[in-house]
Structure formats: C-alpha cells, structure tokens
Design an enzyme around this catalytic site. Structure first.
Site, PDB file in Angstrom:
ATOM      1  N   PRO A  48       0.760  -1.265   0.126  1.00 66.86           N
ATOM      2  CA  PRO A  48      -0.044  -0.019  -0.095  1.00 66.86           C
ATOM      3  C   PRO A  48       0.715   1.187  -0.042  1.00 66.86           C
ATOM      4  CG  PRO A  48       0.045  -0.858   2.068  1.00 66.86           C
ATOM      5  CD  PRO A  48       0.730  -1.952   1.301  1.00 66.86           C
ATOM      6  N   ASP A  87      -1.989   2.703   2.671  1.00 67.28           N
ATOM      7  CA  ASP A  87      -1.336   2.917   3.892  1.00 67.28           C
ATOM      8  C   ASP A  87      -1.867   4.413   4.603  1.00 67.28           C
ATOM      9  OD1 ASP A  87       0.078   2.485   6.108  1.00 67.28           O
ATOM     10  OD2 ASP A  87       1.892   2.763   5.221  1.00 67.28           O
ATOM     11  N   TRP A 592       4.330  -0.330  10.624  1.00 66.18           N
ATOM     12  CA  TRP A 592       4.716  -1.194   9.657  1.00 66.18           C
ATOM     13  C   TRP A 592       3.883  -2.591   9.769  1.00 66.18           C
ATOM     14  CZ3 TRP A 592       6.928  -0.293   5.267  1.00 66.18           C
ATOM     15  CH2 TRP A 592       7.768   0.626   5.251  1.00 66.18           C
ATOM     16  N   GLN A 630      12.316  -1.160   0.934  1.00 64.52           N
ATOM     17  CA  GLN A 630      11.441  -2.019   1.703  1.00 64.52           C
ATOM     18  C   GLN A 630      11.932  -3.297   2.359  1.00 64.52           C
ATOM     19  OE1 GLN A 630       8.590  -0.690   2.774  1.00 64.52           O
ATOM     20  NE2 GLN A 630       8.360   1.026   1.434  1.00 64.52           N
ATOM     21  N   TRP A 634       8.401  -3.328   4.595  1.00 64.29           N
ATOM     22  CA  TRP A 634       7.348  -3.972   4.130  1.00 64.29           C
ATOM     23  C   TRP A 634       7.795  -5.729   4.018  1.00 64.29           C
ATOM     24  CZ3 TRP A 634       4.702  -5.742  -0.714  1.00 64.29           C
ATOM     25  CH2 TRP A 634       3.168  -6.006  -0.388  1.00 64.29           C
ATOM     26  N   LYS A 667      19.741  12.254  -6.666  1.00 60.03           N
ATOM     27  CA  LYS A 667      18.443  11.572  -6.092  1.00 60.03           C
ATOM     28  C   LYS A 667      17.411  13.046  -6.785  1.00 60.03           C
ATOM     29  CE  LYS A 667      16.572   9.882  -1.822  1.00 60.03           C
ATOM     30  NZ  LYS A 667      16.594   9.826  -0.639  1.00 60.03           N
ATOM     31  N   LYS A 670      12.105  17.258  -4.850  1.00 56.28           N
ATOM     32  CA  LYS A 670      11.563  18.840  -5.015  1.00 56.28           C
ATOM     33  C   LYS A 670      12.460  19.922  -4.558  1.00 56.28           C
ATOM     34  CE  LYS A 670       6.664  17.213  -4.345  1.00 56.28           C
ATOM     35  NZ  LYS A 670       6.377  16.512  -2.866  1.00 56.28           N
TER      36      LYS A 670
END
Length: 1121
Positions: A48, A87, A592, A630, A634, A667, A670
């Site tokens: 999610p 999530d 988590w 993750q 996850w 990377k 913004k």
RNA sequence: AGUCCCAUAGCUCAGUUGGUUAGAGCGCUACACUGAUAAUGUAGAGGUCCGCAGUUCAAGUCUGCGUGGGACUACCA
C-alpha cells in the site's frame, strides 16, 4: 472487406488515450479476471502506498514492474486478482496535518482535541487518492481501485488486532524498555525519522572528561599489579560527564592492544599507573615527554613524563573489576563495575576503553544486557537528576534545558561541576572542551538524550531460526538482496519494537490494571463488546461504546457504529477478573505492522474470507514487488508476521527495485527541482514508451538514471520501427486484400528467409517467456527490441520488400504476408505486458481484419505460443553467415567506391569445412541478391591460392600445456604455409621444442584465410571473401539500367502515382543511355510497372530530367495508363 | 559504523563456466542509399574495463584491500 488501418504518424500518447477509453468502455480489466475464472490463481499483493503525498515518477517504475508480471501471468492463463490498498497511518500523516493546522504535538489535547486531530488525519490521508487513481489509469497499471483495503477501517484494524492477539496468546509480546532518542524539553521520544530531519545534527562544544576508574585487585587482575606507580586506573573518555554517575561497566575491544603506563595526574600531581589502548598513547601523552624520567616531574602539569611498562590484549582485561567512580547509587541487579568486551569499541577516539552507562546509550545497554549488568537511571523525564544524586539533585543534566533567565550568574554546567569533582578526587585524567555533532530535537532545538523508554515488543528473536529458514524458500530478485541485505538483517535480528507514542494509528489492544498484575489483549470487536458489557455491569463505564455493534454482522454499516481509534478506545475502561479497573496501554502500534498484516487484513481475516488464507487460496503471494528500501520495511513485516502467526512464507517471489535518479545520477527531490513529473512525462511520451524505457534501460534492481532523451530514443528506435513495419505490412496487405483467410503455407514450401525469421521468432518466444518467468523483464524487453529492429525490420523486411510489391498474389507472396503477420502479432503478445496500450492497438488492428482471434483485447489473449519445431539452429547460423559475408562484401564495395546498384560478376569464398559448404549453398541466392553479385565461387582446393593464418585455441590448449602455453601459442603463429597445409592434410602436426615434441590436431587451432593474392579480399574471424571488381560493358549497362529504374521510381512518386499504377514511359534519345536502356528494357519495364517504353526525339509538355551523372542524362515523361 | 548494490567508449548499457582484436545503441565525423523515407547502410574517431595487490599458463570476469556514487539499518565513548 475491412482494411488494415494505415497511420500517417505515430502518436503514442494518442494511442494510449484511445486504448484506455476502449478498456474502460468494455471493462477489459474485469474481463481479464472473469474470463480466467476457474483457472489456477496467481496471487499478487499490492504494497500500500501512502496517499497523503503525491506520486512521483518512481511510482511509475515500481508499478510498471508489478503490472508487467500480472499481465504476463494473465496471458499465461492464470487468474490474477489484484486489490489496491492504502497505507493511512503514521508519522508523515501526523506531521502533514500539524504543518497544515500550524500546531505542534504539545497542542494536542489543548488547542485541539485528539478526536479533532485524528479526524483531520483521516481526511488528509485520502486527499490525493484521486490523483493516484488517475496516475494508475494513465500509466496502465491494472489494479482494483473500486474496493481497496484501507488500513484505518475498523475491519482492517480488527484483523490486525486478531493477529496481535495470536502473538499475545503465544507469549510473544512483552513490555520492556529500550534506549531511544528522547527530548526532555518536548517530553517525548523521537523516532529515527525525526532524528533524520535536516538540521537535527548540530556541531556543539561539550565538556569532555577522561575519568580514572580504579582497578580492584583480585585473582583476575593481580597480573596488572606487579609494577605500580601510585594507584592503578582504567582511563575512559566521555563527552557526557553527566552520565558518569550512571556508569556500571567499562568496554574494551577484544583484539585491541592495551598498555600500562606509569605517569602523574596533571591536576593532583600524584603518581598514577593507567591503562589505555596502545594506539592512543600518543594522544594523551606528549611525545616531547617521552625521553623524560619519572623522577624529572616538576609538579607543574607540564611535560608530564610517562613510561610504558606492559602490554596485553583486551580479552585479558575481560571481567576485571573496578571501584565505582561516583557512588551515589548502587545498581539493584546484576554484577556491575566490570570490564566487558564490546564489538563497537575502536581506537579512533578516546582511550580505547569506553565508559558504559546502560541507561543512556543503546550500545551500552545492549552489552550490559548480554552480560547481565544492571543500569542506573538517575535522570527524570524533565532531564533533571533524581534526588538520589545528592550533590546535583533537581538540576538539569544539560545546560541548554535551563532558561537563560533562570541561570545564576556563576552558573556552571553539570558536566563542568562533575569534572571539577573528579579533579579534586584524583579521578580526572583530563578535561577539555570537545566539538562534535550531536542530535537535537527538531521541534525544541534542544539536545536530545538517549533515554530508557517503555515499549511493547514482539519477541521476533524467538522465531529467528524459522525466519531464516523460511527466507531460504523465497526467490529474491536480485538474489543478493535476499541472502545479503535481508539475510544478514535476520541473522542480527532484534526484538520488534511495536510501540509508538502517537495519536493517529492502530491502538495497542491491551488493557491492564494499575498495578500491572492483570492484563487482557483484545482480538476482535465482538470480544471488546463483551468485555465492555462486563465493565458496564461492574460499574466501570456508564454505557457500552460498542453497544450498537451487532456481533457476526459483517455489514459496512455495522462496522461504522464505533471507532477503534483514539480517543474512543482510551475511554474504554474494562474490568479485570478480580474486579479491578483496567486501562488501555496508551501506545499505538508501529505502522509497519499495519502493512505487514495486509495479506490477512485485506480480506478481514478471519472474520470473513477465512478460507482464502486457511486453504491457501489467496495466500501466500506468488509475487510482490517494491523498492529495495522496503527490505527491512514491508518485506520484513510481511515475512515476520507470516512466520510468527502461521509459520509460513508470505510471498514466494519478490522483486526489489532500485531508485529512480535524475539523469546525472542525483536523487530526485522537489528541493533541487530535478524531479520528473509523472503526469507530464506520460502525457508527452505516452505510457508505453515511458514503461519500455524504464524497464529496458536498467535492470529493475539497479538504479535508473532517468533521462527523457532515453524515452525519445525508445520511441524512435523501437516503437517507430515496429510502427513502420506494421505500416509497411498494412500498405501492401491492403493492396492484395490479404486477410489471412488462406490456409498456412506448409513449412516445407516456405522460402528459406521465412523459415529463418520464424525460427528466430520462436527462439524469441522461448527466451522471452523464460525471462518473464524468471522475473527478468529487462532481458525480455531487450530481446524483443533486438528482434524487432535488427532481425525483423533491418533484415527480413529489407530483404523481402520485393516479395510484397512485386508479382502476383501467389504462394510465395502469401507466405510472406503470413510470416510478417505472425511476427507482428507475436511481438505484440510478447510485448503487451510492458507496453499494454500500443500492443493492444497493434493486436486489434491486425485481428480486426484477420479475425484469427475471438477475444477483443490482447490482454484477454494467450501469450505467444511456442512452435518448437520451427526453431532451426542451423538455419539461424546460416543466416548469420549470410549477414556476415554480405556486410563484408558491402564493405569491399565501399572501399572501391562501387555502388550497390552496380552489378558485379563474381565473388569467391574459401570453404572451411563440409558443414560450411552446405550452409553457404542454402544462402547463396540471398547473399548474391543482397550484395548484387551474379555468381559465387567456392574455393575448396585452397592450397597455394590462399595465404592462411593459424591461431591457437587457448581454451583447448591452455589446460593441456599450462605454463608452456605462451611458448606453444607463439610457435603456432609462426607456422609456415607449408606446415599449415601439412596440418590440414594430415589433421595433425608435430612441433619440436628444445626438450620435447608436441602434437597438434586441427581441433586445437583455428585456421583462417588471410589473403588471396591478386584479389580484393576481406577477412573477419574465420570468414574470408574475395570480390571480382572488373566491370564488363554488360555489367556497366546493367548498372546504368538500375540507376534509370531508381530515377523513374522517384519520378513516379513525384508525379503522385499510386504504387500500383501502370505507366507508359517516353525517353528522349540519348547516345549515352540508349543502348543500356534498350538492352535492359524488360527489366526496367517490370520494375517500374511500365507497359511501354519508347524513345522519342523531343518530349513536349511535362518532363523530368533523368540524370545519372553530368554527361549521362536525358528527359523523360511518364503517363498513367 | 555495519550490510547490500553500482563503477566497462562523451552518454545509456551488454559482456555466458576465466580463454587472447572488449561489444551494442545514442551522440560525433565522412560517405552512400532512397516505392518502409521524420526510415536505412558502410566506415572512422572514441577504452588505464575505478585503483592496488593476489590466485592462474591466462583476469573486464575469481579473491582481498582501497576509492567514488547510492540505499538501508544503527549511531559512537
């Protein structure tokens, strides 16, 4: 009769828009699931995303990977259900809301109620779902967005509680404490996320002290006491002297060398003997003093002499006792004040001996725990010393916590005052200011403390071996992430800290009595309702908050009659068996755990859909994919919960993809303004090219340097070529009304070139299927691309063009159409997982005329079927030879400036072996037409004609000759022409070396022709061609005729004739051209579809200038018949 | 600090179980070709395969130690 659609221009975004509309109108996604009802399921879990942020280009990447394998498996006949999810809990959501409302955590419960706060979170978190759904559609990610699982819904929470209760009942949940960052000023623990906020770490100057810990003499330590100068001390350095009263142990490195040094204390001038790391002696004792004698000391604190008298390993110091440095309080438990081995001890700082205060350092705590040493917690939650620390009771341990106006004029910090105290007691070896980087609370700007905080833990260490064993059953892509990053993590597993002191999340469903004697863990709404009933009966509460909830009723409405979130659960007071009040533990659970519960909670297991899990219908997952970040997120929580609750794996295959960086490898952020907008990208380049680029440019697990120009290249190179090939097909197929109604031309009757491309095609199907099956989308995409551009377009179509536009609609032509059609539709099928829109369009454009397939979308059709018998390795090899030789001849022509249009008489090729001869015969015609040469001569008896070269086959000879290899290779390359022919004739040759004779066979070497004296020769690898470049009158005329044809074709085009129009040609008589044209009249007419070609003296009206070169030119006119 | 990934042409990337001229595409230069034409072909320039050491007859490929970039986890007296 319907026609193949012909396009004027390739517009990938427009294709995607159109196909997307088609999918939606015809509900193709649902159809792709329904039509596979009853088939074997392929289980996919969607990790999610949090909807409180906007999606970025990396989400396109991650979701493309998920989509590719789900579509692939659908085409392979599986039923692939995929449920979207959100999530919704966690710190980022809270922070976002606080920023928006302009509040801080302290305001919660004051300026804003918990209820209002959580309401704001609930609204904020789903704010961007529309944007997400929009991206999902536009990029072509098929996932069920109608009925997603949402982690804040009561049903979801109920499943999570059920899982937690399972663990609780198994005794896998306990309360303990860990050392965590804590901000006394804010009165709250900080997460690592908060600690990683920019600016959290600041350079500050603190008072650092090197303290002297007096060694206790006993059996273990006696070896240190034989040669002393005053008392014997361990030296340990700290930047936080306020932790010294809490010292309960010292740490040394097992393999570090330590020395015993005689010297003087610089403050008291008393003689001392100290122990510290050998490498750090230079840091604490001046080199200038190294020659001084101990007796020379002037008691002035300068030039303090020292003498190293012994050396030993850290391991020898283990267990040695010392006197407590500041004995305010004794630890209640454990055998304290000993030297421990710590794997974190280095000699880069301090003395190589580390002061351990288990209450205030995570490493300290860990080592102390292992060695059963207790802690001294002498600081309260405000950051002040407790009363037991008599000298400093009630004082802040850090100067910064004290407001300036409350500071006495002569204020000295605790660190300074403790240092002074140590100096007076002959316990301070050195005190100085030290600048270092130290974490600060991002909200209060005050330094944080590492502090023991209560937490709930899951005893993951209890199932460590199972976790490791189960991990070995999982197929990781890439493999190293599973065995390395994930595997090592499991090997060093700690218990899972479940607690979070927050507001917006799933509450821990544990209620306890005040004395902590009685405790209950709730596992369902029904149970909670019953417990509340009891509590109401016992007078703990006025009414049951779940009173309206009707057990066993699974309706949405029923589950909306209450709220599991704070503050509502906090208001619930239960009654213990002995009749005492029980309140809920205030913590929330780690988010988590929410997402790791998703395999079960998405189905409201076990309250509904129990069989999906218990009967393994939708569990475990066949496939999951997320970012490599993750791994410990996850991927771990899924794995941990599956092992803890079910002792199984949660997923069988997992792809962890890398990051999407900008084109310079930075990377995307913004802040830097280098983040690519996914919507703009999709709109400008279309989802197909974007996906294709992302998948084929780098392996999913490598970082992708995202460059828009790369997408342009993919557009041109792959999609452009495929589109051109289709358009070419459509153009002629429409002219000939080819609709694939004829039976397949039998394989035996197909020409070599068709068999070749079909062989290549089927090899492709095999390889691509294997690549997708192995979760290697990059390999699959690259293979398809190579076939499309190199083999299909640049070789098959180029060589076959004439077959499409020349001649009658006969078997050969039908075979060509059928073959090209098959290639196109197969490419579409193989590529559909990666480029779902364009390939669906291509499929429909082809199928709408042929009607070969009954389904109305490629995503409902099967994956390309492999026809193993079409794969002909020898044929593929032959064609490679043809391509090689052709390119060599073209290179020779180039060197001699002989245009390809100029026919040549002959080429010669030395025959290497019988196989080569047979292969060459099969492709002879192809080569001749490709390079425009009339005949090919095979050179079989080559001795004397060819100059040959021989080279050692290292792979064969290397193992045989070992060290002599270089010498042998040298000798082989020196062989004379006679020796080479000897070798060829006898199949072996003997070579004489200084000390031995060796025998070589033809298999040990590679013989190639280097040159044919008197000919124009090209050699490449083992192949050689020679070209006869002499031009006869006839050849020149033919060349001219070809030039004429070329000009006439251009004029046809200029005049706007259709490809099929027949014409009459009139030419003005020209002495230079007449003969050439006359002699090749039939050829010219058939090439240009001319029924008549005549010479006239002068052309009136419209005419073209036909110019071969400056001397050779005439006028011509074309008339449509 | 630990763990893992990456490093090959100006750029993006291939490179099989180690085997002797290290490849492709893009870009650049030149020349061709032109009923697929906003396509295509041929040739050229362009390499310390990040560095050092080792194993081996032989290393871009295997091992070790570094350097640079990145990720995650942890956090230091």
């Amino acid at each position: 009769m319907s026609k193949y659609k012909e396009y004027k221009q390739l517009d990938l975004p427009a294709v995607a828009d159109e196909v997307l509309k088609y999918w939606e109108e015809n509900d193709i996604f649902q159809e792709s699931i329904d039509s596979h009802e009853g088939n074997k399921p392929f289980v996919f879990y969607e990790g999610p995303p949090s909807a409180n942020g906007l999606p970025g280009i990396h989400h396109v990447m991650a979701r493309a990977i998920k989509d590719i394998f789900c579509r692939y498996k659908t085409q392979k006949g599986f039923q692939v259900k995929r449920k979207a999810g959100w999530d919704t809990h966690g710190l980022p959501v809270e922070l976002g809301v606080e920023k928006e409302l302009g509040i801080t955590k302290e305001d919660i419960g004051k300026k804003i109620s918990v209820e209002e706060y959580n309401k704001a979170c609930r609204e904020a978190v789903m704010r961007y779902t529309d944007v997400w759904n929009d991206l999902t559609k536009k990029m072509g990610y098929w996932v069920d967005m109608e009925t997603p699982y949402v982690t804040y819904e009561n049903k979801y929470i109920e499943s999570v509680w059920h899982l937690l209760k399972q663990l609780y009942d198994k005794g896998l949940i306990y309360k303990g404490y860990t050392i965590q960052p804590y901000s006394p000023a804010a009165g709250t623990g900080l997460s690592s996320h908060e600690l990683n906020q920019p600016g959290a770490y600041k350079n500050v100057k603190d008072t650092s002290a090197t303290a002297q810990f007096k060694v206790t003499k006993d059996d273990k330590s006696s070896f240190l006491f034989d040669d002393l100068h005053g008392d014997l001390f361990f030296l340990a350095w700290t930047t936080t002297p306020w932790t010294l009263p809490s010292n309960t142990a010292l740490g040394v490195g097992k393999n570090i060398d330590y020395v015993k040094v005689k010297s003087f204390n610089k403050y008291t001038h008393e003689p001392i003997t100290v122990i510290l790391a050998k490498d750090l002696v230079g840091k604490w004792f001046s080199a200038k003093a190294s020659d001084l004698k101990l007796s020379d000391y002037k008691n002035d604190g300068k030039n303090i002499p020292y003498e190293i008298v012994a050396q030993f390993k850290g391991s020898e110091l283990e267990g040695i006792r010392y006197e407590q440095l500041l004995s305010y309080v004794q630890p209640e438990e454990g055998d304290a004040f000993r030297v421990l081995i710590g794997d974190f001890v280095t000699t880069s700082d301090g003395t190589g001996i580390v002061h351990l205060a288990p209450s205030y350092g995570a490493d300290d705590y860990r080592v102390a725990q292992i060695n059963g040493i207790g802690a001294l917690h002498l600081v309260n939650n405000q950051g002040k010393f407790k009363a037991k620390v008599t000298d400093f009771a009630g004082e802040y341990v850090k100067e910064q916590y004290l407001k300036d106006e409350d500071k006495p004029a002569d204020y000295k910090s605790i660190d300074v005052r403790i240092s002074i105290k140590l100096k007076k007691e002959n316990r301070a070896f050195d005190v100085q200011k030290y600048e270092h980087s130290y974490p600060h609370c991002w909200r209060t700007d005050k330094p944080i403390l590492y502090f023991p905080l209560d937490s709930w833990f899951i005893k993951t260490t209890a199932v460590k071996e199972k976790l490791i064993a189960n991990n070995k059953k999982i197929n990781w892509k890439p493999e190293s992430t599973g065995s390395g990053r994930f595997g090592n993590w499991l090997e060093n597993l700690q218990d899972w800290n479940l607690s979070r002191s927050r507001y917006w999340g799933i509450p821990i469903p544990i209620w306890t009595t005040e004395d902590k004697e009685e405790q209950i863990c709730v596992g369902s709404a029904e149970q909670l309702r019953a417990e509340c009933e009891k509590a109401v009966a016992a007078g703990m509460m006025d009414k049951n908050p779940l009173g309206d909830f009707e057990p066993q009723n699974m309706s949405k409405e029923n589950y909306e009659t209450f709220d599991f979130h704070r503050p509502f659960v906090d208001d619930i007071v239960l009654v213990s068996p002995s009749g005492k009040a029980m309140k809920r533990e205030t913590d929330l659970i780690d988010v988590w755990f929410d997402s790791g519960s998703m395999p079960y909670a998405q189905w409201h297991y076990p309250f509904e859909n129990k069989q999906l899990i218990d009967e393994n219908k939708f569990y475990p997952a066949d496939f999951i994919a997320e970012g490599v970040d993750q791994t410990r997120g996850w991927f771990f929580t899924l794995h941990a919960i599956a092992t803890l609750c079910f002792d199984t794996i949660a997923y069988k295959n997992v792809v962890s993809n890398g990051l999407v960086l900008d084109k310079n490898g930075q990377k995307m952020s913004k802040r830097l303004g280098n983040a690519a907008d996914p919507f703009e990208t999709l709109k400008k380049y279309g989802p197909d090219a974007t996906r294709w680029y992302m998948i084929t440019n780098a392996q999913p697990w490598d970082n992708l340097k995202f460059d828009l120009e790369g997408i342009t290249e993919v557009q041109r190179k792959f999609f452009g070529t495929l589109y051109n090939t289709y358009n070419f097909f459509a153009l002629y197929a429409n002219i000939d009304n080819f609709s694939f109604e004829e039976a397949h031309v039998p394989y035996e009757k197909k020409p070599e070139i068709d068999r070749w491309v079909l062989s290549k095609l089927n090899s492709l199907v095999k390889d691509v299927d294997a690549a997708f099956g192995d979760y290697e989308p990059t390999k699959a995409g690259r293979l398809i691309q190579e076939f499309t551009t190199d083999h299909l377009s640049n070789w098959y179509v180029r060589l076959c063009r004439r077959r499409f536009w020349k001649g009658d609609y006969n078997e050969d032509k039908i075979s060509a159409y059928q073959t090209l059609y098959t290639c196109l539709i197969t490419i579409a099928k193989l590529s559909a997982p990666i480029a779902p829109f364009f390939m669906d369009q291509l499929f429909k454009d082809l199928n709408v005329v042929s009607g070969k397939e009954t389904v109305n979308s490629i995503h409902l059709s099967d994956f390309g079927k492999l026809k193993e018998k079409y794969i002909d390795e020898d044929l593929e090899q032959r064609m490679e030879i043809a391509q090689r030789l052709s390119s060599m001849v073209l290179a020779l022509r180039k060197k001699e400036s002989l245009k390809v249009r100029q026919p040549l008489q002959k080429m010669m090729v030395p025959i290497l072996d019988p196989t080569f001869k047979r292969q060459l015969q099969d492709i002879e015609a192809l080569i001749l037409s490709e390079v425009n040469v009339k005949e090919i001569e095979y050179l079989e008896e080559t001795a004397g004609i060819l100059v040959k070269k021989v080279k050692a086959d290292f792979k064969k000879l290397g193992p045989k000759f070992g060290k002599d290899m270089k010498q042998v290779a040298g000798a082989i390359s020196q062989l004379s022409q006679d020796q080479i022919s000897d070798l060829e004739n006898n199949d072996k040759i003997e070579l004489q070396f200084s000390d031995k004779t060796i025998e070589l066979t033809t298999a040990d070497v590679e013989i190639s022709s280097e040159d044919i004296p008197g000919w124009l020769v090209a050699a490449e690898g083992k192949y050689t061609v020679a070209l006869d470049v002499t031009l006869s009158e006839e050849l020149i005329e033919e060349g001219v005729a070809r030039e004429v044809v070329n000009r006439l074709q251009n004029f046809r085009k200029e005049a706007g004739f259709e490809v099929t129009d027949k014409i009459n040609i009139s030419l003005e008589t020209s002495s230079e051209l007449n003969e050439a044209i006359q002699n090749n009249k039939n050829y010219i007419c058939s090439e240009t579809l001319a029924e008549n070609l005549s010479f006239v003296d002068k052309i009136e009206g419209e005419k073209f200038l036909l110019k071969i070169d400056n001397e050779t030119k005439t006028y011509v006119s074309l008339k449509k018949v």
